[in-house]
Write an enzyme that holds these catalytic residues in place. Structure first.
Site, PDB file in Angstrom:
ATOM      1  N   TYR A  52       0.816  -1.170   0.061  1.00  0.00           N
ATOM      2  CA  TYR A  52       0.048   0.172  -0.006  1.00  0.00           C
ATOM      3  C   TYR A  52       0.704   1.263   0.069  1.00  0.00           C
ATOM      4  O   TYR A  52       1.873   1.193   0.984  1.00  0.00           O
ATOM      5  CB  TYR A  52      -0.872   0.121   1.216  1.00  0.00           C
ATOM      6  CG  TYR A  52      -2.485  -0.127   0.812  1.00  0.00           C
ATOM      7  CD1 TYR A  52      -2.636   0.991  -0.130  1.00  0.00           C
ATOM      8  CD2 TYR A  52      -3.260  -1.238   1.113  1.00  0.00           C
ATOM      9  CE1 TYR A  52      -4.302   1.077  -0.217  1.00  0.00           C
ATOM     10  CE2 TYR A  52      -4.499  -1.150   0.771  1.00  0.00           C
ATOM     11  CZ  TYR A  52      -5.081  -0.151  -0.176  1.00  0.00           C
ATOM     12  OH  TYR A  52      -6.275  -0.086  -0.404  1.00  0.00           O
ATOM     13  N   GLU A  54      -0.558   4.879  -0.483  1.00  0.00           N
ATOM     14  CA  GLU A  54      -1.229   6.022  -0.805  1.00  0.00           C
ATOM     15  C   GLU A  54      -0.539   7.197  -0.563  1.00  0.00           C
ATOM     16  O   GLU A  54       0.390   7.470   0.297  1.00  0.00           O
ATOM     17  CB  GLU A  54      -2.361   6.105   0.191  1.00  0.00           C
ATOM     18  CG  GLU A  54      -3.579   5.190  -0.238  1.00  0.00           C
ATOM     19  CD  GLU A  54      -4.672   5.257   0.900  1.00  0.00           C
ATOM     20  OE1 GLU A  54      -4.646   6.087   1.812  1.00  0.00           O
ATOM     21  OE2 GLU A  54      -5.830   4.294   0.764  1.00  0.00           O
ATOM     22  N   ASP A 198      -5.874  13.260 -25.739  1.00  0.00           N
ATOM     23  CA  ASP A 198      -5.963  11.879 -25.117  1.00  0.00           C
ATOM     24  C   ASP A 198      -5.020  11.120 -26.420  1.00  0.00           C
ATOM     25  O   ASP A 198      -5.669  10.694 -27.318  1.00  0.00           O
ATOM     26  CB  ASP A 198      -7.243  11.450 -25.027  1.00  0.00           C
ATOM     27  CG  ASP A 198      -7.278  10.039 -24.357  1.00  0.00           C
ATOM     28  OD1 ASP A 198      -6.383   9.339 -24.773  1.00  0.00           O
ATOM     29  OD2 ASP A 198      -8.570   9.524 -24.362  1.00  0.00           O
ATOM     30  N   THR A 224      -3.255   5.694 -22.229  1.00  0.00           N
ATOM     31  CA  THR A 224      -2.962   4.399 -21.723  1.00  0.00           C
ATOM     32  C   THR A 224      -1.729   3.755 -22.127  1.00  0.00           C
ATOM     33  O   THR A 224      -0.850   4.498 -22.810  1.00  0.00           O
ATOM     34  CB  THR A 224      -3.826   3.262 -22.478  1.00  0.00           C
ATOM     35  OG1 THR A 224      -3.728   3.238 -23.865  1.00  0.00           O
ATOM     36  CG2 THR A 224      -5.345   3.537 -22.266  1.00  0.00           C
ATOM     37  N   LYS A 227      -1.328   0.301 -24.838  1.00  0.00           N
ATOM     38  CA  LYS A 227      -1.592   0.103 -26.693  1.00  0.00           C
ATOM     39  C   LYS A 227      -0.221   0.111 -27.436  1.00  0.00           C
ATOM     40  O   LYS A 227       0.428  -0.750 -27.419  1.00  0.00           O
ATOM     41  CB  LYS A 227      -2.695   1.245 -26.942  1.00  0.00           C
ATOM     42  CG  LYS A 227      -4.058   0.799 -26.311  1.00  0.00           C
ATOM     43  CD  LYS A 227      -5.257   1.989 -26.692  1.00  0.00           C
ATOM     44  CE  LYS A 227      -6.393   1.632 -26.110  1.00  0.00           C
ATOM     45  NZ  LYS A 227      -6.584   2.244 -24.956  1.00  0.00           N
ATOM     46  N   ARG A 233      -1.370  -2.764 -18.700  1.00  0.00           N
ATOM     47  CA  ARG A 233      -2.657  -2.231 -18.766  1.00  0.00           C
ATOM     48  C   ARG A 233      -2.393  -1.036 -17.531  1.00  0.00           C
ATOM     49  O   ARG A 233      -2.297  -1.317 -16.480  1.00  0.00           O
ATOM     50  CB  ARG A 233      -3.586  -3.215 -18.239  1.00  0.00           C
ATOM     51  CG  ARG A 233      -5.040  -3.056 -18.650  1.00  0.00           C
ATOM     52  CD  ARG A 233      -5.775  -4.194 -18.822  1.00  0.00           C
ATOM     53  NE  ARG A 233      -5.392  -4.811 -20.273  1.00  0.00           N
ATOM     54  CZ  ARG A 233      -5.895  -4.558 -21.394  1.00  0.00           C
ATOM     55  NH1 ARG A 233      -6.739  -3.437 -21.291  1.00  0.00           N
ATOM     56  NH2 ARG A 233      -5.661  -4.913 -22.304  1.00  0.00           N
TER      57      ARG A 233
HETATM   58  N1  PLP Z   1      -8.951   6.979 -24.253  1.00  0.00           N
HETATM   59  C1  PLP Z   1      -8.713   6.532 -25.714  1.00  0.00           C
HETATM   60  C2  PLP Z   1      -8.577   7.201 -26.680  1.00  0.00           C
HETATM   61  C3  PLP Z   1      -8.992   5.126 -25.681  1.00  0.00           C
HETATM   62  O1  PLP Z   1      -8.790   4.477 -26.995  1.00  0.00           O
HETATM   63  C4  PLP Z   1      -9.250   4.188 -24.548  1.00  0.00           C
HETATM   64  C5  PLP Z   1      -9.308   2.623 -24.570  1.00  0.00           C
HETATM   65  O2  PLP Z   1      -9.841   2.280 -25.487  1.00  0.00           O
HETATM   66  C6  PLP Z   1      -9.298   4.767 -23.347  1.00  0.00           C
HETATM   67  C7  PLP Z   1      -9.030   6.181 -23.209  1.00  0.00           C
HETATM   68  C8  PLP Z   1      -9.517   4.139 -21.931  1.00  0.00           C
HETATM   69  O3  PLP Z   1      -8.660   3.224 -21.570  1.00  0.00           O
HETATM   70  P1  PLP Z   1      -8.957   2.082 -20.574  1.00  0.00           P
HETATM   71  O4  PLP Z   1      -9.599   1.030 -21.293  1.00  0.00           O
HETATM   72  O5  PLP Z   1      -7.422   1.867 -19.987  1.00  0.00           O
HETATM   73  O6  PLP Z   1      -9.938   2.747 -19.519  1.00  0.00           O
END
Ligand code: PLP
Length: 416
Positions: A52, A54, A198, A224, A227, A233
């Site tokens: 843990y 935090e 994002d 993320t 990918k 993950r």
């Molecule tokens: N943002 C985008 C552009 C994504 O393609 C994804 C997942 O496919 C996410 C956020 C979310 O990721 P997670 O599945 O880890 O929550």
């Protein structure tokens, strides 16, 4: 307490073995998936899962954090080095969590957000009606143009100036073209709103310098790790110094409890891999493989949305050759030949999301197995023959044989 997984839980052990065999014996063309290295997997399966922690390095609520403090700091430093950002928070449990933490840091319930329409390739955490983002915020969206199927930045500028969101979101889950973060940044500035980029899908390409970086244009960058970046993950938020404190407070204690230090260690290992010379070669091959797949499919008469791809993925419009076939049916036929992909709506799709008129195809995972141009040509040939035969059993059997041989030649990198 000292038993192996096999002894302690034969059912789960057997399913993990089965999943390993499934991954090894099939082709992963799901654009959001990849195969991690054995080193990443080792960190992920370590005793760090028991800790843990935090808080943040040097400021924890729990004691005994000397090692995980160093692990997390290394992950942060490497992320800053890779992307050239002032601040990185490596604690978000997922990409959706990273986005939610940004909302928590800079918005109040009812504020307006504006992202890419889910039906045009956006993500559900960018304002889908039944998602947290769509329930707690007012949502406006922009999309691709009918015809070109690309983002028209002049039109988006007009829409943003009319909508005046508090937060503009640039980024997508199913957009095969380059996103102009500089133009998004200029629009956000003119409209007086914040910009979140994002880069979940393209993070690996950005890290390798093969796709434009939003750094310097966006207030927040979320991603993320699992990918194109080819890590465990999980999620991450990067931001300017100005937002650092608010982002950290939003992640913890705002949104999450204890960080997953085993996942953070695996993120650190992934980042070390991303800083190596091989990484750029890998990402270039991902793009080259996507280009080969796109041109092989196009030359066989398949239409790809926007006419092709600039990145690791493409959307195949089934209506171009098989107007009666849905994405759901097509993905099932391919699955029978051990080609795993997903059905996907294409922009302005007349079919519902559970059927769709498209397939999304991506090359990060097959590239991690070492596949290149020749293998991708064979994959395109198999896809084409299966689809045009309308899932004919003997055609699927022939393709399955060829795919099986390919998979045996290029095993996945991990042993279990
Ligand atoms: N943002 C985008 C552009 C994504 O393609 C994804 C997942 O496919 C996410 C956020 C979310 O990721 P997670 O599945 O880890 O929550």
């Amino acid at each position: 307490m000292t038993q192996t997984l096999l002894q302690a839980d034969p059912d789960i052990h057997a399913l993990i073995q089965e999943e390993h065999a499934r991954q090894n014996n099939s082709l992963g063309l799901i654009a959001s998936e990849n195969h991690v290295s054995p080193a990443v997997l080792e960190a992920l399966g370590s005793c760090l899962t028991d800790k843990y922690a935090e808080g943040y390095p040097g400021r924890r609520w729990y004691f005994g954090c000397e090692q995980v403090d160093q692990v997390e700091q290394i992950a942060i430093d490497r992320a800053k080095q890779i992307f050239g950002v002032a601040h990185a928070n490596v604690q978000p449990h997922s990409g959706a969590n990273a986005n939610t933490a940004v909302f928590l840091a800079c918005l109040k319930p009812g504020d307006k957000i504006m992202g890419m329409d889910l039906a045009h390739g956006g993500h559900l955490s960018h304002g889908m009606r039944i998602n947290f983002s769509g329930k707690y915020f007012e949502v406006a969206s922009y999309g691709v143009e009918e015809g070109s199927e690309v983002l028209d930045m002049d039109k988006i500028r007009e829409q943003v100036l009319a909508e005046r969101p508090k937060l503009l979101i640039a980024g997508a889950s199913a957009y095969p073209r380059t996103i102009d973060f500089e133009a998004f940044g200029a629009i956000a500035k003119e409209a007086g709103c914040l910009l979140m980029a994002d880069i979940a899908h393209i993070a690996g390409l950005v890290a390798a310098g093969l796709a434009p970086s939003p750094v310097g244009h966006a207030d927040f960058i979320t991603t993320t790790i699992h990918k194109t970046l080819r890590g465990p993950r999980g999620g991450m938020i990067m931001c300017t110094e100005e937002w650092a404190k608010k982002i950290d407070v939003a992640v913890f204690p705002g949104l999450q409890g204890g960080p997953l230090e085993h996942a953070i260690a695996a993120k650190a290992v992934c980042f070390k891999e991303a800083l190596s010379g091989d990484f750029k070669t890998y990402q270039q091959q991902v793009i080259d493989n996507a280009n080969t797949l796109a041109s092989e499919l196009t030359s066989r008469g398949w239409r790809l949305t926007s006419g092709g791809t600039d990145n690791h993925l493409m959307l195949l419009d089934l209506r171009s050759r098989m107007p009666e076939t849905t994405g759901d049916t097509a993905a099932n036929w391919l699955r029978d030949a051990e080609i795993v992909c997903n059905k996907n709506s294409i922009p302005f799709d007349p079919r519902p999301p559970m059927q769709t008129s498209g397939l999304r195809l991506g090359t990060p995972a097959i590239t991690s197995r070492g596949m290149g141009t020749e293998e991708v040509k064979l994959i395109a040939e198999s896809i084409d023959s299966i689809l045009t035969s309308e899932g004919n059993e003997s055609v699927i059997a022939t393709a399955k044989g060829a795919i099986g041989a390919l998979c045996a030649q290029f095993p996945i990198p991990t042993k279990q």
